[in-house]
Design an enzyme around this catalytic site. Structure first.
Site, PDB file in Angstrom:
ATOM      1  N   HIS A  31      14.875  -5.453   5.387  1.00 33.81           N
ATOM      2  CA  HIS A  31      14.494  -4.748   4.168  1.00 33.81           C
ATOM      3  C   HIS A  31      15.243  -3.429   4.039  1.00 33.81           C
ATOM      4  O   HIS A  31      15.665  -3.047   2.950  1.00 33.81           O
ATOM      5  CB  HIS A  31      12.987  -4.491   4.155  1.00 33.81           C
ATOM      6  N   ASP A  88      11.093  -1.675  -3.005  1.00 33.76           N
ATOM      7  CA  ASP A  88      11.508  -3.016  -2.609  1.00 33.76           C
ATOM      8  C   ASP A  88      10.356  -3.997  -2.796  1.00 33.76           C
ATOM      9  O   ASP A  88       9.287  -3.658  -3.318  1.00 33.76           O
ATOM     10  CB  ASP A  88      12.091  -3.031  -1.190  1.00 33.76           C
TER      11      ASP A  88
END
Length: 487
Positions: free
Chosen positions: A22, A119
């Protein structure tokens, strides 16, 4: 802090959830915004105390230093989750609990951000941006097909009775490739598990953003992007603009402590090495490790294999401990394996400089878990893939690579369901490295490499989407300045 004059240029804030898979694409997006739009960028990352590889990635990513990085201490969520909670559940809960700290940190900045980008696991912080009156975006570092499924899940939830994995027919998504039961993402495996309710919420929250950024490019999935924009298909569900601004990937900088790997690659013939890695969090069972060792040896091909201790749990067992663990793996291989492969292969414990390896001309194929970062690194290097999906959306990625793009081969059965035997591993390697089929696959992946480069270059689709976003943010920022809005 970005510029000395706090009002000299727009500032963008990014929020990254834990995990190298991520963090890396968020770092790359931040660098892209700085270099293409000439904005200042602050990245808030939720660190993982258990990841030894994370500092290495941060040092590499910030050479030269382009973005300000602020680490938010991970909240203690032990009392909020079951000890056996899935990785997805842990991430969702952790990012929910980080919201007060994130809001306080953004409010404490001396500048007013032109936009906040979160995100996939940070969508609940879109509400923070809304409260502060700041434009809000979601960044999904995956493919368009995955986005299509995610935002359509709330509708499938009403249409499909019983478990998704027990359906006899593929699940239809308007204007997109149907999703077979064996391809569904992990949260859809059990509708009674908390990770499903969290994923369901995600499908509702994504369209509440002002836009969706994606680390892919238009030409890779033109049909799916068309469906996401067409109100007759998924446009009525997505509701907001979708901006494919990739393929964003790390660039090879100094190799650090593993330069001997590159020295070894320098001595190998072109496209002769099989690179084996299951990403920052993927693990195998002991039985599967042994079969893979035999398969590599039987293939008679050179290889580099990044190895972790085997697990008896799920394939994502190393997600929160990336780069950690014992270096001595000798007890996990067939007897005599390390001696027999001395002149042919390298076994690397825990972690390797993947972007350097993938960029090396000696690498001929990537045996990969199909995490999207690794997929992009392989395609942009022009390297074919042996698809070995383990968890998350990797099964969808593997289908896209093999059946839609034709740049990969895969086992007949899912590795997460049953052990892939040595004979099949040998066959897959030789299909790419020896057989004529491999030449055709290599040709197709090189075409995609060129397509991705074209998208990023000036005048390309991804360049234009990123520029349009930059213009939008700058316009908003100038309006705020003219109105002398206080922060």
């Amino acid at each position: 802090m970005g510029s000395t004059d706090l009002n000299s240029k727009p500032h963008i804030v990014l929020l990254s959830s834990p995990g190298l898979g991520h963090l890396i694409p968020v770092l790359e997006l931040g660098k892209r915004i700085v270099t293409l739009c000439n904005f200042d960028v602050t990245i808030f990352m939720v660190g993982s105390d258990t990841s030894a590889a994370e500092p290495q990635v941060l040092r590499s990513a910030m050479t030269p230093k382009l973005c300000e990085i602020i680490q938010l201490p991970p909240p203690n969520i032990s009392c909020l989750i079951d000890p056996e909670a899935t990785v997805c559940t842990r991430l969702f809960v952790l990012m929910r609990e980080i919201r007060p700290a994130f809001r306080a940190a953004v409010s404490a900045l001396k500048f007013r951000p032109a936009a906040i980008i979160v995100d996939l696991f940070g969508t609940e912080s879109l509400e923070v941006a809304k409260e502060l009156g700041i434009a809000k975006y979601v960044y999904i570092a995956s493919n368009a097909w995955f986005l299509a499924l995610t935002i359509y899940v709330p509708i499938l939830d009403k249409e499909v009775e019983g478990e998704f994995v027990l359906q006899k027919e593929p699940m239809k998504i308007p204007g997109c490739r149907p999703v077979r039961t064996e391809e569904v993402v992990d949260p859809m495996l059990d509708r009674t598990n908390q990770q499903y309710s969290e994923y369901f919420r995600l499908g509702i929250e994504i369209p509440t953003a002002d836009g969706i950024l994606m680390n892919t490019w238009e030409a890779l999935e033109p049909t799916t992007f068309g469906a996401l924009r067409d109100v007759k298909f998924l446009g009525r569900v997505a509701k907001v603009p979708v901006f494919p601004i990739g393929p964003l990937r790390r660039q090879a900088g100094p190799c650090g402590s593993n330069c001997e790997l590159l020295d070894w690659l320098d001595q190998q013939p072109k496209e002769s090495v099989v690179y084996v890695s299951f990403g920052s969090g993927g693990t195998l069972s002991l039985e599967q490790m042994i079969e893979l060792a035999w398969g590599l040896e039987r293939s008679q091909q050179r290889f580099i294999w990044v190895v972790r201790q085997p697990t008896v749990k799920t394939g994502d067992a190393a997600f929160f401990t990336q780069g950690d663990g014992a270096d001595d793996m000798s007890g996990y291989f067939p007897e005599g394996f390390l001696t027999r492969i001395q002149n042919v292969g390298l076994v690397v414990p825990q972690w390797s400089p993947q972007i350097h390896i993938m960029s090396h001309p000696s690498v001929g194929v990537f045996l990969s878990h199909c995490g999207w970062n690794s997929v992009l690194e392989s395609i942009t290097a022009g390297v074919p893939i042996i698809a070995w999906p383990i968890y998350a959306e990797q099964r969808m990625n593997a289908t896209l690579l093999t059946e839609e793009l034709g740049v990969a081969v895969r086992p007949k059965n899912l590795p997460a369901k049953e052990v892939v035997k040595r004979e099949e591993i040998e066959r897959m390697i030789r299909r790419i490295m020896v057989d004529e089929e491999g030449s055709e696959i290599r040709k197709r992946v090189r075409e995609l490499k060129d397509s991705g480069e074209k998208a990023l270059n000036e005048g390309g689709s991804s360049f234009n989407y990123m520029s349009a976003l930059g213009n939008e943010w700058e316009k908003s920022w100038k309006t705020q300045r003219s109105e002398r809005s206080l922060w």
